[in-house]
Every structure is written in C-alpha cells, then in structure tokens.
Design a protein around this motif. Structure first.
Motif, PDB file in Angstrom:
ATOM      1  N   ARG A  31       3.859   2.620  -8.219  1.00  0.00           N
ATOM      2  CA  ARG A  31       5.156   2.883  -7.556  1.00  0.00           C
ATOM      3  C   ARG A  31       6.244   1.937  -8.074  1.00  0.00           C
ATOM      4  N   ILE A  32       5.856   0.675  -8.342  1.00  0.00           N
ATOM      5  CA  ILE A  32       6.852  -0.264  -8.883  1.00  0.00           C
ATOM      6  C   ILE A  32       7.346   0.222 -10.236  1.00  0.00           C
ATOM      7  N   GLU A  33       6.431   0.649 -11.074  1.00  0.00           N
ATOM      8  CA  GLU A  33       6.834   1.175 -12.375  1.00  0.00           C
ATOM      9  C   GLU A  33       7.631   2.464 -12.218  1.00  0.00           C
ATOM     10  N   GLY A  34       7.239   3.311 -11.235  1.00  0.00           N
ATOM     11  CA  GLY A  34       7.987   4.547 -11.003  1.00  0.00           C
ATOM     12  C   GLY A  34       9.392   4.295 -10.500  1.00  0.00           C
ATOM     13  N   VAL A  35       9.563   3.301  -9.630  1.00  0.00           N
ATOM     14  CA  VAL A  35      10.913   2.973  -9.147  1.00  0.00           C
ATOM     15  C   VAL A  35      11.765   2.431 -10.288  1.00  0.00           C
ATOM     16  N   ARG A  36      11.157   1.641 -11.166  1.00  0.00           N
ATOM     17  CA  ARG A  36      11.923   1.089 -12.280  1.00  0.00           C
ATOM     18  C   ARG A  36      12.412   2.175 -13.225  1.00  0.00           C
ATOM     19  N   THR A  37      11.583   3.163 -13.452  1.00  0.00           N
ATOM     20  CA  THR A  37      11.974   4.248 -14.366  1.00  0.00           C
ATOM     21  C   THR A  37      12.714   5.373 -13.671  1.00  0.00           C
ATOM     22  N   GLY A  38      12.811   5.325 -12.348  1.00  0.00           N
ATOM     23  CA  GLY A  38      13.499   6.372 -11.599  1.00  0.00           C
ATOM     24  C   GLY A  38      12.639   7.565 -11.264  1.00  0.00           C
ATOM     25  N   GLU A  39      11.331   7.524 -11.550  1.00  0.00           N
ATOM     26  CA  GLU A  39      10.467   8.657 -11.246  1.00  0.00           C
ATOM     27  C   GLU A  39      10.038   8.680  -9.780  1.00  0.00           C
ATOM     28  N   ASP A  40       9.960   7.522  -9.124  1.00  0.00           N
ATOM     29  CA  ASP A  40       9.554   7.443  -7.722  1.00  0.00           C
ATOM     30  C   ASP A  40      10.663   6.791  -6.898  1.00  0.00           C
ATOM     31  N   LYS A  41      10.553   7.009  -5.573  1.00  0.00           N
ATOM     32  CA  LYS A  41      11.485   6.405  -4.641  1.00  0.00           C
ATOM     33  C   LYS A  41      10.818   5.234  -3.929  1.00  0.00           C
ATOM     34  N   LEU A  42      11.644   4.483  -3.230  1.00  0.00           N
ATOM     35  CA  LEU A  42      11.121   3.318  -2.521  1.00  0.00           C
ATOM     36  C   LEU A  42      10.207   3.705  -1.366  1.00  0.00           C
ATOM     37  N   ASP A  43      10.309   4.937  -0.897  1.00  0.00           N
ATOM     38  CA  ASP A  43       9.455   5.350   0.220  1.00  0.00           C
ATOM     39  C   ASP A  43       7.977   5.315  -0.166  1.00  0.00           C
ATOM     40  N   GLY A  44       7.657   5.785  -1.360  1.00  0.00           N
ATOM     41  CA  GLY A  44       6.268   5.757  -1.806  1.00  0.00           C
ATOM     42  C   GLY A  44       5.746   4.338  -1.970  1.00  0.00           C
ATOM     43  N   LEU A  45       6.585   3.428  -2.476  1.00  0.00           N
ATOM     44  CA  LEU A  45       6.183   2.037  -2.606  1.00  0.00           C
ATOM     45  C   LEU A  45       5.965   1.405  -1.242  1.00  0.00           C
ATOM     46  N   GLY A  46       6.840   1.693  -0.288  1.00  0.00           N
ATOM     47  CA  GLY A  46       6.677   1.143   1.057  1.00  0.00           C
ATOM     48  C   GLY A  46       5.407   1.641   1.734  1.00  0.00           C
ATOM     49  N   GLU A  47       5.048   2.902   1.488  1.00  0.00           N
ATOM     50  CA  GLU A  47       3.824   3.442   2.075  1.00  0.00           C
ATOM     51  C   GLU A  47       2.592   2.695   1.568  1.00  0.00           C
ATOM     52  N   ALA A  48       2.531   2.463   0.264  1.00  0.00           N
ATOM     53  CA  ALA A  48       1.396   1.742  -0.299  1.00  0.00           C
ATOM     54  C   ALA A  48       1.339   0.302   0.216  1.00  0.00           C
ATOM     55  N   LEU A  49       2.506  -0.343   0.317  1.00  0.00           N
ATOM     56  CA  LEU A  49       2.537  -1.715   0.820  1.00  0.00           C
ATOM     57  C   LEU A  49       2.083  -1.790   2.272  1.00  0.00           C
ATOM     58  N   TRP A  50       2.496  -0.849   3.092  1.00  0.00           N
ATOM     59  CA  TRP A  50       2.134  -0.843   4.500  1.00  0.00           C
ATOM     60  C   TRP A  50       0.617  -0.658   4.688  1.00  0.00           C
ATOM     61  N   LEU A  51       0.013   0.197   3.880  1.00  0.00           N
ATOM     62  CA  LEU A  51      -1.428   0.422   4.006  1.00  0.00           C
ATOM     63  C   LEU A  51      -2.221  -0.837   3.657  1.00  0.00           C
ATOM     64  N   VAL A  52      -1.833  -1.499   2.569  1.00  0.00           N
ATOM     65  CA  VAL A  52      -2.528  -2.732   2.191  1.00  0.00           C
ATOM     66  C   VAL A  52      -2.314  -3.816   3.232  1.00  0.00           C
ATOM     67  N   PHE A  53      -1.101  -3.940   3.724  1.00  0.00           N
ATOM     68  CA  PHE A  53      -0.799  -4.955   4.726  1.00  0.00           C
ATOM     69  C   PHE A  53      -1.547  -4.678   6.028  1.00  0.00           C
ATOM     70  N   SER A  54      -1.681  -3.402   6.408  1.00  0.00           N
ATOM     71  CA  SER A  54      -2.405  -3.066   7.639  1.00  0.00           C
ATOM     72  C   SER A  54      -3.875  -3.429   7.527  1.00  0.00           C
ATOM     73  N   PHE A  55      -4.469  -3.152   6.387  1.00  0.00           N
ATOM     74  CA  PHE A  55      -5.860  -3.544   6.170  1.00  0.00           C
ATOM     75  C   PHE A  55      -6.007  -5.063   6.283  1.00  0.00           C
ATOM     76  N   PHE A  56      -5.061  -5.792   5.712  1.00  0.00           N
ATOM     77  CA  PHE A  56      -5.085  -7.257   5.777  1.00  0.00           C
ATOM     78  C   PHE A  56      -4.959  -7.739   7.210  1.00  0.00           C
ATOM     79  N   VAL A  57      -4.095  -7.119   8.013  1.00  0.00           N
ATOM     80  CA  VAL A  57      -3.911  -7.528   9.404  1.00  0.00           C
ATOM     81  C   VAL A  57      -5.182  -7.295  10.208  1.00  0.00           C
ATOM     82  N   GLY A  58      -5.871  -6.175   9.950  1.00  0.00           N
ATOM     83  CA  GLY A  58      -7.128  -5.924  10.649  1.00  0.00           C
ATOM     84  C   GLY A  58      -8.180  -6.973  10.325  1.00  0.00           C
ATOM     85  N   ALA A  59      -8.301  -7.349   9.054  1.00  0.00           N
ATOM     86  CA  ALA A  59      -9.252  -8.388   8.673  1.00  0.00           C
ATOM     87  C   ALA A  59      -8.861  -9.736   9.274  1.00  0.00           C
TER      88      ALA A  59
END
Length: 400
Positions: free
Chosen positions: A116-144
């Motif tokens: 997603r970071i590479e996609g945002v840099r090239t304009g192929e992806d939006k920040l929404d997709g990057l935020g979704e991936a970040l939230w999932l990883v962060f949620s897993f971390f919070v549970g642990a």
C-alpha cells in the motif's frame, strides 16, 4: 547350563548358532572370552562395536541433558493449545469468507502495508487501503499486549495464579463484537485482536515454540524435526540398533515434539474447514460459535479452578502410581531372569566353556548384556528427570 542356551537372534531365525568347522592345520588354541569378543565385534560387527565405543559416560550425560530439555507435555496443556488452534482456524476462515481478510496472523498484513505504501507513492492505491492494513496489524498487537497484562509467563502453567479464564472470556467478548458490529473494518479489527490475545496465551511450551493462530512456524518445526530424525537414521543405515545413546535421546525428543506440532496443524485445518462450512449458513455471525466455546471454557476455569486443580492432581497421582507399579513389576521380573542367568554362568566349569561354540555364545550374551546396560542407563536418566520434575512441581505447588 549355559551350553544349552541359544542367542535370541538364533531363536528368531529358527536356527542354532553353528561356528564354522576348522581343519587340523587351522586348529589353534581357543581364545579367552575377552579376546573372542574383541575379534567378533571388530570383524563381524564393526558398526555395533563403534556404537558401543561411543556410549561413554560423557555421551550419557549429553543424552540426559537432551532429554531434560524437553519435558513431557501434559494432556490438559495439549488440549488447550489444540482447542485454540481450532478456534483460530475457524475465525480466520470466516474472516476471509466475510471480508476477504486474514486476521489470525500479521505476515499478510505487514506485506499489505508495504504494498500500500508503494501504491500510494505511485498513485495506484489510496490511503484507505494503507490504513486498513495498519489497523489490522495494530489490533493484533493490542490483543497480544492485553494477554501479556493478564498472563505474565511465556510458558503455559494452568491451575496457577495466571488469569487464563479472564483472557478466554475477553477473547469471547472480542469475537462477539466482531460478529455484531455492522462495519467491515471495526469487525475485522476486533477479530484480529481476539487472535492476537489467544496466540499470546501459549507462546512457548516445553522447549517447542507453539503458535496457535497461524501454522507457518508449526510446519517449519515439523519439517526441520523430521529432517533431523531422517539424517540421524541415514547416517546409521536406517537401523536403530546402531544409534548411540545421544542419538537415541535426540530422536526421542524430536518424536515428542512432533506429537505436539502435528495435532496443532491438524486442528487448525479442521477449524478452517468447519468455519468455512458454518459461514455458508450463518455469515459473520459464525464468530459466535468459537465465542461461545471460549466463554464456557473461561467461565468454567474461573468458577471451578480449585476443583479442577484437585481433580487433575488426583488423575496424575493415580496414573503415576500405576506407572510406578508397572515399572516395579518389570524390574522384579528382570532381576529374576538376571539371577537365573548368573547361576547358569557360575555353574559352567572352565573345561566345559573352552569350546569355540561356548566361547561365541558367552560373548554374544555379553554383547546383549551391554545393550541392556545401555537401556538401564537411559532408564536411570529418565528416573532422575522424573524425580527432578516432581521436586519442581512440589515447589510450584507450595508457591501456589
């Protein structure tokens, strides 16, 4: 008398041991038993002679340390880990079928962040997709992280002071939120937090790393363990009799590890199959199924912990008593056979034992006795480990 005895291998082959006949010009004085044994082991069985030579006191100490590095898993701990693996596979399958997301591990999520970071840099992806991936990883971390607050040890220790019941109930609450929330991302985050919480509940177990929410490490450990066992056997011609005490200890420990890892992978697979099937009927409300089981297990643990502790201790005490009795009976039979064999050896006079047949037979018996001594040394090491484990459990019980 010993001249009437037969070697076990001869009995299995259905033939008596017959030494080759010698001509008159080949006749020579009959060697003594040590000399005959040395010639037999060096010329006829060089591999077995090398194995016996490698079983030194230092090798027995190494074997003892290897066996002590992996204690026998308790059935209740294994059941708990397999149950969590089944729930994780169930949750991951339902999450993918519902939201097209994997929530039980963060490898894919971390890869998605990079893409997603590479996609945002090239304009192929939006920040929404990057935020979704970040939230999932962060949620897993919070549970642990939450599990680390409740369970302060990296090794499973049931029936102690750790809040396993609270952790299981919290896991159930997170799954209920994932099932009831209508929005996609918050529901997925709650499911990821539940997986992170349960994965941290069983991070290590008796020397073997165990992850219940994903099976990459499990399959890796299974492959490396089988590879080590295969290499040991290949070096010895695929014959267990050629293994020395250290190699036997390594094979035994690896086999016990497989008994932990292989059912873990199977339970995760069964959970995935079950989750995919139930998702066809219930949709995202399928999360309520593992939530119900974890809630019942958690509340039962909290309400009946002391009664369960006494029951488990009673079962272990009965099993230990039965095992000790079995060992005592086996040792008593072995002592009787050894006494009979010793009387037979003493009853043979030197004149009767001077033949080549009797010398070979005595040396074969001596060789078999060497194997039995090696086995007894392994038994002694296991008894030392058992005694040390009992002492440790006694100290832990007094602390609890």
């Amino acid at each position: 008398p010993i001249s009437s005895l037969k070697h076990p291998a001869c009995l299995l082959r259905g033939a008596d041991h017959k030494p080759p006949k010698m001509t008159s010009h080949e006749a020579a004085p009959t060697p003594t038993c040590p000399e005959a044994f040395s010639s037999i082991t060096s010329s006829n069985n060089p591999q077995r002679a090398a194995t016996r030579a490698s079983n030194t006191a230092e090798a027995h100490l190494r074997a003892k340390a290897i066996r002590a590095g992996f204690q026998r898993p308790s059935f209740w701990v294994l059941f708990f880990g397999w149950f969590l693996a089944l729930c994780a596979g169930f949750v991951n399958a339902v999450a993918f079928r519902t939201w097209n997301l994997y929530v039980s591990h963060v490898t894919g999520g971390t890869t998605a962040i990079g893409l997603r970071i590479e996609g945002v840099r090239t304009g192929e992806d939006k920040l929404d997709g990057l935020g979704e991936a970040l939230w999932l990883v962060f949620s897993f971390f919070v549970g642990a992280f939450a599990c680390g607050l409740l369970v302060d040890k990296s090794t499973v220790h049931f029936l102690g002071k750790a809040f396993y019941g609270v952790a299981l109930v919290g896991n159930s609450a997170l799954l209920v939120c994932a099932a009831l929330l209508p929005d996609r991302l918050p529901s997925a985050c709650f499911a990821a937090a539940a997986c992170g919480l349960q994965n941290a509940m069983c991070t290590s177990h008796f020397g073997a790393v165990v992850r219940t929410s994903h099976v990459t490490g499990t399959v890796t450990d299974m492959g490396s363990t089988l590879g080590r066992m295969a290499m040991i056997y290949l070096r010895k011609g695929c014959r267990r009799s050629r293994l020395n005490v250290t190699e036997k200890a390594e094979v035994g420990v690896d086999a016990r590890k497989l008994l932990v890892l292989l059912p873990m992978w199977c339970c995760f697979l069964i959970g995935c199959i079950t989750g995919a099937e139930i998702e066809n009927w219930l949709g995202r409300f399928s999360f309520l199924v593992p939530a119900t089981f974890t809630f019942l297990l958690g509340t039962g643990y909290m309400l009946f912990r002391q009664a369960l502790k006494d029951y488990v201790k009673g079962l272990e005490r009965e099993r230990l008593s039965a095992d000790v009795e079995t060992v005592q009976v086996a040792l008593a039979h072995a002592q009787q056979h050894l006494h009979t064999l010793q009387q037979s050896i003493r009853s043979v006079s030197p004149s009767h034992a001077s033949g080549a047949h009797e010398a070979d037979l005595v040396c074969e018996l001596d060789e078999e006795m060497g194997h039995m001594m090696e086995a007894l040394q392994e038994v002694q090491a296991d008894m030392d480990n058992l005694s040390r484990e009992c002492n440790l459990k006694g100290v832990e019980g007094e602390a609890a």
